[in-house]
Design a protein around this motif. Sequence first.
Motif, PDB file in Angstrom:
ATOM      1  N   ILE A 213      -4.165   1.052  45.924  1.00 43.03           N
ATOM      2  CA  ILE A 213      -3.348   2.382  45.286  1.00 43.03           C
ATOM      3  C   ILE A 213      -3.524   3.568  46.209  1.00 43.03           C
ATOM      4  O   ILE A 213      -2.917   4.012  47.229  1.00 43.03           O
ATOM      5  CB  ILE A 213      -3.340   2.194  43.753  1.00 43.03           C
ATOM      6  N   PHE A 220       0.428   0.446  53.428  1.00 41.73           N
ATOM      7  CA  PHE A 220       0.608  -0.421  52.709  1.00 41.73           C
ATOM      8  C   PHE A 220       1.676   0.202  51.604  1.00 41.73           C
ATOM      9  O   PHE A 220       3.093  -0.716  51.645  1.00 41.73           O
ATOM     10  CB  PHE A 220      -0.837  -0.354  51.958  1.00 41.73           C
TER      11      PHE A 220
ATOM     12  N   THR B 186      -5.568  -1.887  53.494  1.00 40.42           N
ATOM     13  CA  THR B 186      -4.577  -0.703  52.909  1.00 40.42           C
ATOM     14  C   THR B 186      -3.542  -0.561  54.182  1.00 40.42           C
ATOM     15  O   THR B 186      -2.235   0.807  54.372  1.00 40.42           O
ATOM     16  CB  THR B 186      -4.733   0.557  51.807  1.00 40.42           C
ATOM     17  N   ARG B 277       5.014  -9.659  39.232  1.00 40.99           N
ATOM     18  CA  ARG B 277       2.898  -9.347  40.302  1.00 40.99           C
ATOM     19  C   ARG B 277       2.907  -7.912  40.662  1.00 40.99           C
ATOM     20  O   ARG B 277       2.841  -6.697  40.330  1.00 40.99           O
ATOM     21  CB  ARG B 277       2.719 -10.300  40.168  1.00 40.99           C
ATOM     22  N   THR B 278       3.644  -8.024  41.671  1.00 40.12           N
ATOM     23  CA  THR B 278       3.345  -7.069  43.074  1.00 40.12           C
ATOM     24  C   THR B 278       4.791  -6.118  42.218  1.00 40.12           C
ATOM     25  O   THR B 278       4.333  -4.644  43.273  1.00 40.12           O
ATOM     26  CB  THR B 278       4.463  -7.276  44.232  1.00 40.12           C
ATOM     27  N   ARG B 279       5.663  -5.491  41.711  1.00 35.73           N
ATOM     28  CA  ARG B 279       6.074  -4.410  40.905  1.00 35.73           C
ATOM     29  C   ARG B 279       5.168  -3.614  40.167  1.00 35.73           C
ATOM     30  O   ARG B 279       5.913  -1.973  40.647  1.00 35.73           O
ATOM     31  CB  ARG B 279       7.100  -4.823  40.256  1.00 35.73           C
ATOM     32  N   ILE B 281       2.140  -2.791  40.830  1.00 40.48           N
ATOM     33  CA  ILE B 281       1.642  -1.642  42.055  1.00 40.48           C
ATOM     34  C   ILE B 281       2.099  -0.895  43.026  1.00 40.48           C
ATOM     35  O   ILE B 281       2.429   0.438  42.904  1.00 40.48           O
ATOM     36  CB  ILE B 281       0.643  -2.815  43.011  1.00 40.48           C
ATOM     37  N   ARG B 282       3.785  -1.313  42.812  1.00 43.29           N
ATOM     38  CA  ARG B 282       4.351  -0.478  43.610  1.00 43.29           C
ATOM     39  C   ARG B 282       4.148   0.399  42.110  1.00 43.29           C
ATOM     40  O   ARG B 282       3.857   2.161  42.478  1.00 43.29           O
ATOM     41  CB  ARG B 282       5.512  -0.847  43.818  1.00 43.29           C
ATOM     42  N   SER B 284       2.850   1.522  39.975  1.00 45.68           N
ATOM     43  CA  SER B 284       0.995   2.823  40.062  1.00 45.68           C
ATOM     44  C   SER B 284       0.672   3.408  41.793  1.00 45.68           C
ATOM     45  O   SER B 284       0.558   4.533  41.759  1.00 45.68           O
ATOM     46  CB  SER B 284      -0.009   2.092  40.226  1.00 45.68           C
ATOM     47  N   ILE B 285       1.130   3.139  42.439  1.00 48.28           N
ATOM     48  CA  ILE B 285       1.261   3.987  43.811  1.00 48.28           C
ATOM     49  C   ILE B 285       2.349   5.144  44.127  1.00 48.28           C
ATOM     50  O   ILE B 285       1.890   6.316  44.603  1.00 48.28           O
ATOM     51  CB  ILE B 285       1.966   3.075  44.971  1.00 48.28           C
ATOM     52  N   GLN B 288       0.908   7.292  40.893  1.00 51.67           N
ATOM     53  CA  GLN B 288      -0.269   8.521  41.454  1.00 51.67           C
ATOM     54  C   GLN B 288      -0.031   9.341  43.292  1.00 51.67           C
ATOM     55  O   GLN B 288      -0.711  10.202  43.346  1.00 51.67           O
ATOM     56  CB  GLN B 288      -1.678   7.592  41.804  1.00 51.67           C
ATOM     57  N   GLN B 290       1.274   8.720  45.899  1.00 54.68           N
ATOM     58  CA  GLN B 290       1.197   8.324  47.214  1.00 54.68           C
ATOM     59  C   GLN B 290       2.259   7.894  47.751  1.00 54.68           C
ATOM     60  O   GLN B 290       2.505   7.437  49.288  1.00 54.68           O
ATOM     61  CB  GLN B 290       0.025   7.534  47.105  1.00 54.68           C
ATOM     62  N   ASP B 291       3.898   8.152  47.309  1.00 59.57           N
ATOM     63  CA  ASP B 291       4.646   7.554  47.327  1.00 59.57           C
ATOM     64  C   ASP B 291       5.638   8.462  46.753  1.00 59.57           C
ATOM     65  O   ASP B 291       5.493   8.085  45.669  1.00 59.57           O
ATOM     66  CB  ASP B 291       5.378   5.878  47.604  1.00 59.57           C
ATOM     67  N   ASP B 292       6.957   8.606  46.859  1.00 57.92           N
ATOM     68  CA  ASP B 292       8.281   9.063  47.232  1.00 57.92           C
ATOM     69  C   ASP B 292       9.231   8.258  45.426  1.00 57.92           C
ATOM     70  O   ASP B 292       8.448   6.965  45.895  1.00 57.92           O
ATOM     71  CB  ASP B 292       9.018   9.463  47.999  1.00 57.92           C
ATOM     72  N   ALA B 293       8.905   8.956  44.545  1.00 52.47           N
ATOM     73  CA  ALA B 293       9.935   7.743  43.452  1.00 52.47           C
ATOM     74  C   ALA B 293      11.021   7.659  43.620  1.00 52.47           C
ATOM     75  O   ALA B 293      12.296   6.993  43.048  1.00 52.47           O
ATOM     76  CB  ALA B 293       9.589   8.096  41.746  1.00 52.47           C
ATOM     77  N   ALA B 294      11.718   8.008  44.415  1.00 52.77           N
ATOM     78  CA  ALA B 294      13.652   7.808  44.592  1.00 52.77           C
ATOM     79  C   ALA B 294      13.845   6.570  45.027  1.00 52.77           C
ATOM     80  O   ALA B 294      13.073   6.323  46.932  1.00 52.77           O
ATOM     81  CB  ALA B 294      14.026   8.966  45.831  1.00 52.77           C
TER      82      ALA B 294
END
Lengths: 302, 302
Positions: A213, A220, B186, B277-279, B281-282, B284-285, B288, B290-294
Motif C-alpha cells: 500500500i 501498482f 509495487t 478481496r481486491t477492493r 487494498i484499493r 487502503s491505498i 493512506q 497514495q491515490d485519489d478517492a475521486a
Amino acid sequence: MLPFARVTVIGLGLIGSSILRATRSAMPTVRLTGYDVDPEVRGIADRIGLADDIADSAGAAVIDADLVILCVPVGAMGAVAAALADDLPADAIVSDVGGSKESVIAALRSALPEATIVPGHPVAGTEFSGPEAGFATLFRGRWCILTPDDATPEAATVRVRDFWEKLGANVETMTARHHDLVLAVTSHVPHLIAYSIVGTASDLEDVTQSEVIKYSAGGFRDFTRIAASDPTMWRDVFLNNREAVLEILQRLTEDVTMLQRAIRWGDGDALLDLFTRTRAIRRSIVEQGQDDAAPDFGRAHE
Amino acid sequence: MLPFARVTVIGLGLIGSSILRATRSAMPTVRLTGYDVDPEVRGIADRIGLADDIADSAGAAVIDADLVILCVPVGAMGAVAAALADDLPADAIVSDVGGSKESVIAALRSALPEATIVPGHPVAGTEFSGPEAGFATLFRGRWCILTPDDATPEAATVRVRDFWEKLGANVETMTARHHDLVLAVTSHVPHLIAYSIVGTASDLEDVTQSEVIKYSAGGFRDFTRIAASDPTMWRDVFLNNREAVLEILQRLTEDVTMLQRAIRWGDGDALLDLFTRTRAIRRSIVEQGQDDAAPDFGRAHE
C-alpha cells in the motif's frame, strides 16, 4: 423528435442510474421508470429522485414503456427478462448494457422470443457501484456499441442509436462475436490481470500488505482502480465471455513469457523495442479524447 | 538548519528536474547545480532556470557540492559515477534515485570506493519524461526509501532523510534486497504487465488498433499510462532487478493460470472471492493518501 417517450431502466447501479440521470438531463420530457431487485436500492433511488417512478416489480416497471434497458449483471439478464415477459408491451424495444453480447442475446431471445431486441454496451464506467455512484455525463464522448443481428429491425436500431447519441455517446454497430473479442482485449483481460496482480501482491510472504500500500505509487495503484469494480458484474462477464477471454489471455501469456525470457537473458533491445512502441498507443488514446492528457491522470500533487 | 548548502543533480529528467524545483521551493537558499549528458537537455534546463548553474561536465557540476544526487537510468549509474569521481569533494554525500538498489550500490561502490553513499529511491513519478515534465510537488506525501548498509555512516543517512522530508516525502529505510523485492511487486511487474498487454493488443489480427483505442475506456487505458513511461529507464530497471522481477512474475503467472482455469471450468465462486478481496487494498491505498478517492482517477466527464 425524441426516440422514446417512456423509458424504463431495470437495475439501478452505476450504469442504470447514470442512464436515468443522463436521460433526464438530455430529454427532460421523457417519463422515466426504474426498478431494482434490491428493496434497499429502490429506496435510495426513490429518495434521490432517480426516476419519475420507482416500481415495485419488473413487470410493473415495463407495463407502459417504449424502451426497456436491462442494466443487470450479464448472468442475471435471462431471469430478469423472464420476470418482465408477461407485462412487456408488444411494441416496446428491449435493450441492455451487458459487457458480453453473444451470451446476453441468447438469454434475451430465449426469455423474450417475440420481443424487439437491440443489444447494446456503453463502454464507460468507474470503479464505484450503486445508485448513488451514477452521473449524467458518464457516457459523453464514450463509445456505445450496438450488436443488432438479422432478427433486429433496422428501425429499432436507428431509434436506440438516436437515444445513445442524445446521451452524448458515439455509437458503433458490429456483430456480437466481434464485440466480445474486442472487449476481451480492451476491458475483460485488463480487468482480470488487474484483479490477479492485486491478489498476488496481497498473498506474498516476504512483502507485507502495508508495504504494498505504501509504495503503490510506483505503478501498482493504477491497477487497483479497476480491481475495485463490482465483483458480481465481473464474475458474470468472465463466465459469459469465456472463449474470447481465454484466447486473449493465451496471447498475453505468450507475450509475457517472451519478456520474461528477454529479462533472464539480458536482451535489452527486445525490451526497449516494446517499451518504445507502446507510447504511440497511449498518444492516440489521449488524442482521441478517450483519456486525459494531464500527467498521472491529473491526480493532485499537493 | 538545512541539511545541505550546495546540491548537485546529475540527470535532468522528470525526477532530477523535480528535485531541483522542489529544493528551490522548500530550501530557497540552497545553491543548485545541474548537469545532463545531453547538451539539448542542458540548454532547456538553462533556459527554464532549473538551477543556479548548469555545468558543462559531470566533474564541474560536483566540484563544490555537499550532496550529489544521481538521477540517471540505473544502467548508467556506474559510468556517471566514474565520470565525476576525480572531482568529487571528500566530504560530499552521494545519493541516487534508482529504481533498483542492489545493482546500483554495487556500481557506485565500484566507481567511488572512498565516497559516502546513501542510496535512495523516491517512489513517485508520472508517465512524462524530460526536464520540462518535472514539478516541485511530485514527492509530497509520497515515500522515499533509503537503503543504507554497514558502510553508510548513520549521520549521512540522517542528513539525506532530512533533505527528502523537507521536499515533502515520507522516508523509510530498508535493506537493498528487500527494496528490490518490494518494488518488483509495487512497480516493476505492474509496468512489465502494462507494457506487455499494450503490446499484445496492438499485435492482434482480428481487432484493429483503431478499435483498441476507441474502446480503451473499458479498462485498457489505465494500463497505457504507465506503459508510456521512459523506455530506457525501464529497460535498465528490468535488467538490473532481474531476480526479484522474475520471482514475482512467476507468482503472478501461477495466479493468472488459476484464474484461467476457473474461467474455463465455470468456477464463479473462485472469481467472486478474489474480486471481492481486491477492493480492500484499493480502499487502503486511497485512505493512506497514495491515490485519489475521486471516481475514475478524477478524470473529467464533460
